[in-house]
Design a protein around this motif. Structure first.
Motif, PDB file in Angstrom:
ATOM      1  N   GLY A  21       0.779  -1.238   0.000  1.00  0.00           N
ATOM      2  CA  GLY A  21       0.000   0.000   0.000  1.00  0.00           C
ATOM      3  C   GLY A  21       0.804   1.278   0.000  1.00  0.00           C
ATOM      4  N   VAL A  22       2.090   1.210   0.348  1.00  0.00           N
ATOM      5  CA  VAL A  22       2.934   2.405   0.407  1.00  0.00           C
ATOM      6  C   VAL A  22       4.180   2.134  -0.421  1.00  0.00           C
ATOM      7  N   HIS A  23       4.386   2.928  -1.465  1.00  0.00           N
ATOM      8  CA  HIS A  23       5.570   2.716  -2.299  1.00  0.00           C
ATOM      9  C   HIS A  23       6.024   4.037  -2.910  1.00  0.00           C
ATOM     10  N   LYS A  24       7.222   4.014  -3.439  1.00  0.00           N
ATOM     11  CA  LYS A  24       7.786   5.212  -4.062  1.00  0.00           C
ATOM     12  C   LYS A  24       7.031   5.534  -5.355  1.00  0.00           C
ATOM     13  N   LYS A  25       7.261   6.732  -5.840  1.00  0.00           N
ATOM     14  CA  LYS A  25       6.570   7.148  -7.065  1.00  0.00           C
ATOM     15  C   LYS A  25       6.958   6.286  -8.262  1.00  0.00           C
ATOM     16  N   ASP A  26       8.163   5.688  -8.196  1.00  0.00           N
ATOM     17  CA  ASP A  26       8.576   4.807  -9.295  1.00  0.00           C
ATOM     18  C   ASP A  26       8.113   3.372  -9.078  1.00  0.00           C
ATOM     19  N   GLY A  27       7.340   3.151  -8.007  1.00  0.00           N
ATOM     20  CA  GLY A  27       6.815   1.820  -7.730  1.00  0.00           C
ATOM     21  C   GLY A  27       7.661   0.983  -6.802  1.00  0.00           C
ATOM     22  N   GLY A  28       8.871   1.450  -6.488  1.00  0.00           N
ATOM     23  CA  GLY A  28       9.759   0.693  -5.596  1.00  0.00           C
ATOM     24  C   GLY A  28       9.341   0.812  -4.133  1.00  0.00           C
ATOM     25  N   TYR A  29       9.958  -0.039  -3.292  1.00  0.00           N
ATOM     26  CA  TYR A  29       9.652  -0.032  -1.865  1.00  0.00           C
ATOM     27  C   TYR A  29      10.655   0.808  -1.084  1.00  0.00           C
ATOM     28  N   TYR A  30      10.195   1.371   0.012  1.00  0.00           N
ATOM     29  CA  TYR A  30      11.083   2.086   0.930  1.00  0.00           C
ATOM     30  C   TYR A  30      11.796   1.091   1.838  1.00  0.00           C
ATOM     31  N   LYS A  31      13.071   1.376   2.110  1.00  0.00           N
ATOM     32  CA  LYS A  31      13.818   0.549   3.061  1.00  0.00           C
ATOM     33  C   LYS A  31      14.212   1.341   4.302  1.00  0.00           C
ATOM     34  N   VAL A  32      13.888   2.634   4.289  1.00  0.00           N
ATOM     35  CA  VAL A  32      14.169   3.515   5.423  1.00  0.00           C
ATOM     36  C   VAL A  32      12.842   4.096   5.901  1.00  0.00           C
ATOM     37  N   PHE A  33      12.659   4.141   7.223  1.00  0.00           N
ATOM     38  CA  PHE A  33      11.351   4.503   7.763  1.00  0.00           C
ATOM     39  C   PHE A  33      10.963   5.950   7.485  1.00  0.00           C
ATOM     40  N   THR A  34      11.892   6.903   7.638  1.00  0.00           N
ATOM     41  CA  THR A  34      11.516   8.322   7.560  1.00  0.00           C
ATOM     42  C   THR A  34      10.844   8.692   6.240  1.00  0.00           C
ATOM     43  N   PRO A  35      11.423   8.372   5.074  1.00  0.00           N
ATOM     44  CA  PRO A  35      10.704   8.676   3.826  1.00  0.00           C
ATOM     45  C   PRO A  35       9.435   7.834   3.664  1.00  0.00           C
ATOM     46  N   TYR A  36       9.462   6.596   4.193  1.00  0.00           N
ATOM     47  CA  TYR A  36       8.246   5.773   4.176  1.00  0.00           C
ATOM     48  C   TYR A  36       7.135   6.486   4.936  1.00  0.00           C
ATOM     49  N   TYR A  37       7.471   7.011   6.098  1.00  0.00           N
ATOM     50  CA  TYR A  37       6.461   7.654   6.940  1.00  0.00           C
ATOM     51  C   TYR A  37       5.906   8.921   6.290  1.00  0.00           C
ATOM     52  N   ARG A  38       6.770   9.668   5.595  1.00  0.00           N
ATOM     53  CA  ARG A  38       6.267  10.849   4.885  1.00  0.00           C
ATOM     54  C   ARG A  38       5.223  10.444   3.848  1.00  0.00           C
ATOM     55  N   MET A  39       5.509   9.379   3.093  1.00  0.00           N
ATOM     56  CA  MET A  39       4.548   8.917   2.101  1.00  0.00           C
ATOM     57  C   MET A  39       3.308   8.345   2.782  1.00  0.00           C
ATOM     58  N   TRP A  40       3.509   7.555   3.838  1.00  0.00           N
ATOM     59  CA  TRP A  40       2.406   6.961   4.605  1.00  0.00           C
ATOM     60  C   TRP A  40       1.457   8.059   5.080  1.00  0.00           C
ATOM     61  N   SER A  41       2.013   9.136   5.609  1.00  0.00           N
ATOM     62  CA  SER A  41       1.212  10.226   6.174  1.00  0.00           C
ATOM     63  C   SER A  41       0.414  10.959   5.108  1.00  0.00           C
ATOM     64  N   SER A  42       0.917  10.958   3.877  1.00  0.00           N
ATOM     65  CA  SER A  42       0.256  11.697   2.806  1.00  0.00           C
ATOM     66  C   SER A  42      -0.930  10.944   2.196  1.00  0.00           C
ATOM     67  N   LEU A  43      -1.029   9.635   2.490  1.00  0.00           N
ATOM     68  CA  LEU A  43      -2.068   8.819   1.869  1.00  0.00           C
ATOM     69  C   LEU A  43      -3.393   8.925   2.623  1.00  0.00           C
ATOM     70  N   ASP A  44      -4.501   8.841   1.896  1.00  0.00           N
ATOM     71  CA  ASP A  44      -5.813   8.800   2.541  1.00  0.00           C
ATOM     72  C   ASP A  44      -5.915   7.543   3.394  1.00  0.00           C
ATOM     73  N   LYS A  45      -6.521   7.693   4.554  1.00  0.00           N
ATOM     74  CA  LYS A  45      -6.638   6.559   5.476  1.00  0.00           C
ATOM     75  C   LYS A  45      -8.012   5.908   5.338  1.00  0.00           C
ATOM     76  N   PRO A  46      -8.056   4.565   5.385  1.00  0.00           N
ATOM     77  CA  PRO A  46      -9.349   3.886   5.295  1.00  0.00           C
ATOM     78  C   PRO A  46     -10.231   4.239   6.487  1.00  0.00           C
ATOM     79  N   ALA A  47     -11.509   4.342   6.226  1.00  0.00           N
ATOM     80  CA  ALA A  47     -12.467   4.663   7.294  1.00  0.00           C
ATOM     81  C   ALA A  47     -12.716   3.436   8.160  1.00  0.00           C
ATOM     82  N   VAL A  48     -13.331   3.672   9.298  1.00  0.00           N
ATOM     83  CA  VAL A  48     -13.769   2.574  10.180  1.00  0.00           C
ATOM     84  C   VAL A  48     -14.943   1.855   9.519  1.00  0.00           C
TER      85      VAL A  48
END
Length: 480
Positions: free
Chosen positions: A139-166
């Motif tokens: 569900g969280v990947h780089k703009k080129d489709g690759g995966y993050y291996k470091v948390f900080t840039p992963y978290y920036r992308m994670w935070s920018s994504l819409d969150k599923p509702a309850v």
């Protein structure tokens, strides 16, 4: 014959914000089917019975009782996968579809793939969902489709994504559409009761109602000081909801949205809330890493550190397990784990660093011991944490930064409150010596009722010496 949508419960032991249950009910309303709760007792998962199993099956029992109150009984099947699910299909109703919240890693992923393939071969449609995490492994990947291996840039992308509702479950519809075939599942019911008979511990605060209360108490009383207090084990400053998340008693969506409600109530984010939300993201991150590196339970993520010459001294490992290393913060932490099946997160890092760097014992041994003892054991987070501490994982602590257990103790348990709560033999030792009781003179040992070597062990290793040796081992491996 009755048409039935089967909801297969696993590590999602709740009736609220349950994605598979939500869609099973929605489909049943439209198709005129009934809905049936199911739990499969898999023999491979219960070969041994540890404190973790005790907690899990008591939690499952709470779900069974809650579901019964809603006229939605949980049915049990047992045995190897095909045998167990064949028993489900042999009953006098028609299984219309099977709904479940999937596992994305490890044994659970393999089981899900196997069961899905088998059911579809029997012409049974299967619907599976990402439910245990806010964002799944893909569900969280780089703009080129690759995966993050470091948390900080992963978290920036994670935070920018819409969150599923309850996913709101209508309990009235659950009662109306729920069906009871328990008379046809007596063998499975007996298997469940047999497992419950192995449970010996008395657990407080089990189940979904307790989880909601504990989360609310934390968010309204502790979270704003979470950032500054969370590393101090004596302060009881953490949420303590990890066992609920692990066993699916709480949905991470619920946790996230409850936290966001508190942010809105307070007119904006606090540092504590922001840090707490990042902890939810860490769960997602480590789940993704485990997904990318499916062998990470057995081998180092970092290829350059595969094949390290670990210390095979079993005596060291036993001292660590029993909390008899001679380093009070390490020993108190291990006593906490062995006593209540849980350990403060800061202390997990301390004891993992001690085992892998001060003792140079293979991180896999520590990871497996945690698997036995932790009631909140989450394979992905646990493996990620151990590989972090051992400097072998992704985004890990550099091998030359070795935790000093005495400094950690002085910094995060300055008065020795936590130490004394689990090491009563040190209860009279003053603050001056609580972090290094072996520095007391013979007269002081007498005065403070703690003889080193008798009441409390000598330090089993010299930290400075072992720190130097650990760095040498890693540098040798790095250069090989």
């Amino acid at each position: 014959m009755n048409k039935v949508n089967v909801v297969w419960f696993r590590q999602d032991l709740r009736l609220s914000d349950h994605k598979a249950l939500y869609y099973a009910l929605k489909d049943a309303e439209q198709s005129g089917a009934e809905v049936m709760g199911l739990f499969h007792i898999h023999p491979s998962l219960n070969d041994s019975f540890t404190v973790r199993h005790d907690y899990f099956f008591r939690t499952l029992e709470d779900l069974v009782n809650q579901a019964a109150e809603q006229q939605f009984p949980i049915h049990f099947i047992s045995g190897e996968v095909e045998e167990a699910f064949q028993h489900l299909l042999d009953q006098d109703f028609t299984v219309q579809s099977v709904f479940y919240n999937k596992d994305e890693v490890g044994f659970g992923r393999e089981r899900d793939q196997s069961v899905t393939k088998w059911l579809e071969a029997q012409d049974i449609p299967v619907e599976s969902f990402v439910d245990a995490h806010i964002h799944g492994a893909e569900g969280v990947h780089k703009k080129d489709g690759g995966y993050y291996k470091v948390f900080t840039p992963y978290y920036r992308m994670w935070s920018s994504l819409d969150k599923p509702a309850v996913y709101s479950i209508d309990k009235k519809k659950l009662s109306e559409l729920g069906t009871d075939f328990t008379d046809q599942f007596q063998k499975g019911e007996k298997a469940f009761r047999d497992l419950l008979s192995n449970c010996t511990k008395e657990w407080n605060h089990i189940g979904e109602r307790s989880a909601i209360q504990r989360l609310a108490h934390f968010l309204h009383n502790k979270v704003h000081h979470y950032e500054e207090n969370r590393d101090f084990p004596a302060k009881n400053a953490t949420s303590m909801i990890s066992p609920y998340l692990k066993n699916g008693v709480l949905s991470p969506r619920t946790v996230y949205h409850k936290a966001m409600e508190v942010i809105e109530e307070n007119g904006g984010e606090s540092k504590g809330l922001e840090t707490y939300i990042s902890e939810i993201a860490w769960r997602d991150f480590y789940n993704m890493i485990h997904y990318i590196y499916p062998n990470s339970k057995h081998e180092e993520v970092s290829e350059q550190y595969q094949g390290i010459d670990w210390n095979q001294d079993e005596d060291y490992f036993e001292k660590w397990k029993e909390g008899e290393t001679g380093y009070p913060i390490v020993d108190a932490a291990m006593k906490q784990l062995n006593t209540i099946g849980w350990m403060h997160n800061r202390l997990r890092m301390v004891v993992a660093s001690f085992l892998t760097k001060d003792y140079l014992v293979d991180w896999r041994k520590g990871e497996r011991y945690f698997e036995e003892r932790l009631i909140d054991y989450d394979a992905s987070s646990n493996i990620g944490g151990w590989q972090w501490a051992a400097s072998t994982g992704t985004d890990a602590v550099p091998y030359f930064r070795v935790f000093n257990p005495t400094r950690q103790s002085e910094r995060f348990d300055p008065e020795g409150e936590f130490i004394k709560s689990y090491l009563p033999q040190l209860k009279d030792v003053p603050k001056k010596y609580i972090h290094e009781p072996s520095k007391m003179s013979a007269e002081e040992q007498e005065q403070y009722n703690c003889k080193i070597g008798e009441d409390y062990p000598e330090p089993s290793v010299d930290h400075k010496t072992m720190r130097k040796r650990a760095i040498e081992v890693f540098e040798k491996q790095k250069d090989s």
